[in-house]
Design a protein around this motif. Structure first.
Motif, PDB file in Angstrom:
ATOM      1  N   GLY A 125       0.664  -1.319   0.024  1.00  0.00           N
ATOM      2  CA  GLY A 125       0.137  -0.082   0.106  1.00  0.00           C
ATOM      3  C   GLY A 125       0.769   1.124   0.066  1.00  0.00           C
ATOM      4  O   GLY A 125       0.377   2.263  -0.076  1.00  0.00           O
ATOM      5  N   GLY A 126       2.021   1.216   0.003  1.00  0.00           N
ATOM      6  CA  GLY A 126       2.991   2.281  -0.077  1.00  0.00           C
ATOM      7  C   GLY A 126       3.810   2.126  -1.356  1.00  0.00           C
ATOM      8  O   GLY A 126       4.294   1.113  -1.840  1.00  0.00           O
ATOM      9  N   LEU A 127       3.810   3.294  -2.156  1.00  0.00           N
ATOM     10  CA  LEU A 127       4.512   3.319  -3.196  1.00  0.00           C
ATOM     11  C   LEU A 127       5.444   4.635  -3.604  1.00  0.00           C
ATOM     12  O   LEU A 127       5.069   5.674  -3.143  1.00  0.00           O
ATOM     13  CB  LEU A 127       3.648   3.091  -4.524  1.00  0.00           C
ATOM     14  N   PRO A 128       6.764   4.488  -4.145  1.00  0.00           N
ATOM     15  CA  PRO A 128       7.257   5.730  -4.217  1.00  0.00           C
ATOM     16  C   PRO A 128       6.592   6.492  -5.622  1.00  0.00           C
ATOM     17  O   PRO A 128       5.985   5.889  -6.254  1.00  0.00           O
ATOM     18  CB  PRO A 128       8.813   5.233  -4.729  1.00  0.00           C
ATOM     19  N   ILE A 129       6.667   7.935  -5.439  1.00  0.00           N
ATOM     20  CA  ILE A 129       6.489   8.621  -6.569  1.00  0.00           C
ATOM     21  C   ILE A 129       7.425   9.114  -7.302  1.00  0.00           C
ATOM     22  O   ILE A 129       8.470   9.649  -6.741  1.00  0.00           O
ATOM     23  CB  ILE A 129       5.506  10.029  -6.029  1.00  0.00           C
ATOM     24  N   ILE A 130       7.740   8.434  -8.495  1.00  0.00           N
ATOM     25  CA  ILE A 130       8.680   8.903  -9.483  1.00  0.00           C
ATOM     26  C   ILE A 130       8.235  10.014 -10.549  1.00  0.00           C
ATOM     27  O   ILE A 130       7.424   9.909 -11.085  1.00  0.00           O
ATOM     28  CB  ILE A 130       8.969   7.750 -10.430  1.00  0.00           C
ATOM     29  N   VAL A 131       9.029  11.157 -10.621  1.00  0.00           N
ATOM     30  CA  VAL A 131       8.833  12.272 -11.378  1.00  0.00           C
ATOM     31  C   VAL A 131      10.167  12.527 -11.983  1.00  0.00           C
ATOM     32  O   VAL A 131      11.341  12.628 -11.441  1.00  0.00           O
ATOM     33  CB  VAL A 131       8.422  13.371 -10.779  1.00  0.00           C
ATOM     34  N   GLY A 132      10.217  12.225 -13.506  1.00  0.00           N
ATOM     35  CA  GLY A 132      11.567  12.573 -14.065  1.00  0.00           C
ATOM     36  C   GLY A 132      12.421  11.392 -13.826  1.00  0.00           C
ATOM     37  O   GLY A 132      13.782  11.894 -13.770  1.00  0.00           O
ATOM     38  N   GLY A 133      12.204  10.189 -13.415  1.00  0.00           N
ATOM     39  CA  GLY A 133      13.083   9.014 -13.275  1.00  0.00           C
ATOM     40  C   GLY A 133      13.729   9.159 -11.788  1.00  0.00           C
ATOM     41  O   GLY A 133      14.404   8.577 -11.223  1.00  0.00           O
ATOM     42  N   LYS A 134      13.110  10.301 -10.829  1.00  0.00           N
ATOM     43  CA  LYS A 134      13.585  10.124  -9.563  1.00  0.00           C
ATOM     44  C   LYS A 134      12.441  10.282  -8.587  1.00  0.00           C
ATOM     45  O   LYS A 134      11.421  10.704  -8.869  1.00  0.00           O
ATOM     46  CB  LYS A 134      14.347  11.715  -9.554  1.00  0.00           C
ATOM     47  N   ILE A 135      12.941  10.050  -7.552  1.00  0.00           N
ATOM     48  CA  ILE A 135      11.851  10.020  -6.204  1.00  0.00           C
ATOM     49  C   ILE A 135      11.381  11.259  -5.931  1.00  0.00           C
ATOM     50  O   ILE A 135      12.228  12.011  -5.248  1.00  0.00           O
ATOM     51  CB  ILE A 135      12.079   9.009  -5.135  1.00  0.00           C
ATOM     52  N   ALA A 136      10.219  11.733  -6.180  1.00  0.00           N
ATOM     53  CA  ALA A 136       9.885  12.939  -5.454  1.00  0.00           C
ATOM     54  C   ALA A 136       8.858  12.751  -4.378  1.00  0.00           C
ATOM     55  O   ALA A 136       8.495  13.716  -3.573  1.00  0.00           O
ATOM     56  CB  ALA A 136       8.984  13.591  -6.698  1.00  0.00           C
ATOM     57  N   GLY A 137       8.668  11.763  -3.820  1.00  0.00           N
ATOM     58  CA  GLY A 137       7.889  11.523  -2.590  1.00  0.00           C
ATOM     59  C   GLY A 137       7.347   9.930  -2.785  1.00  0.00           C
ATOM     60  O   GLY A 137       7.799   9.001  -3.354  1.00  0.00           O
ATOM     61  N   GLY A 138       6.332  10.002  -1.869  1.00  0.00           N
ATOM     62  CA  GLY A 138       5.929   8.492  -1.908  1.00  0.00           C
ATOM     63  C   GLY A 138       4.244   8.725  -1.354  1.00  0.00           C
ATOM     64  O   GLY A 138       3.806   9.780  -0.908  1.00  0.00           O
ATOM     65  N   ILE A 139       3.500   7.510  -1.675  1.00  0.00           N
ATOM     66  CA  ILE A 139       2.228   7.683  -1.351  1.00  0.00           C
ATOM     67  C   ILE A 139       1.678   6.205  -0.590  1.00  0.00           C
ATOM     68  O   ILE A 139       2.510   5.179  -0.701  1.00  0.00           O
ATOM     69  CB  ILE A 139       1.499   7.644  -2.464  1.00  0.00           C
TER      70      ILE A 139
END
Length: 137
Positions: free
Chosen positions: A101-115
């Motif tokens: 239920g937890g996923l990294p948020i990837i923006v432009g190939g990099k981790i921008a956060g998590g949900i």
């Protein structure tokens, strides 16, 4: 040999993007008739946005945030820790929430956060988190 190195940390997710992710996750939760909490954290694990659907149990607030932090801290879905737990209980010594239920948020190939999503079965939480991420595609 191919590298399976996880993505680097990047710039933090913008609040406007976090709100889009939360809105998309809520739409999916309502389709599934589930009451969940959705947490979005930045690459440092700091809370950016928290949304608790009406009547969701309050215990899900901390769990959702912990799942999001776990995804960021280990740069992979929290389910990876859940799967590792099946191999060794030593995973329980690690900080974080070893539950799907937890996923990294990837923006432009990099981790921008998590949900992180909590409030239903962990596999349902993961479906809702995935739906939230699709708002950034």
């Amino acid at each position: 040999m191919t590298s399976t190195r996880p993505p680097d940390y990047g710039m933090p997710i913008a609040l406007s993007d976090a709100l889009r992710v939360v809105a998309a996750a809520e739409v999916q939760a309502r389709k599934m008739d589930l009451q969940v909490t959705v947490a979005i954290v930045d690459p440092g694990g700091h809370l950016v946005c928290l949304h608790r659907i009406d009547n969701c149990q309050f215990g899900s607030v901390e769990v959702a945030e912990a799942k999001a932090k776990t995804a960021v801290a280990f740069r992979r879905p929290s389910k990876a820790l859940q799967d590792a737990l099946a191999q060794s209980v030593r995973v329980l010594a690690l900080p974080g929430m070893p539950i799907d239920g937890g996923l990294p948020i990837i923006v432009g190939g990099k981790i921008a956060g998590g949900i992180g999503v909590s409030g239903a079965k962990s596999e349902e939480d993961a479906v809702i988190a995935e739906a939230g991420l699709k708002a950034l595609s």
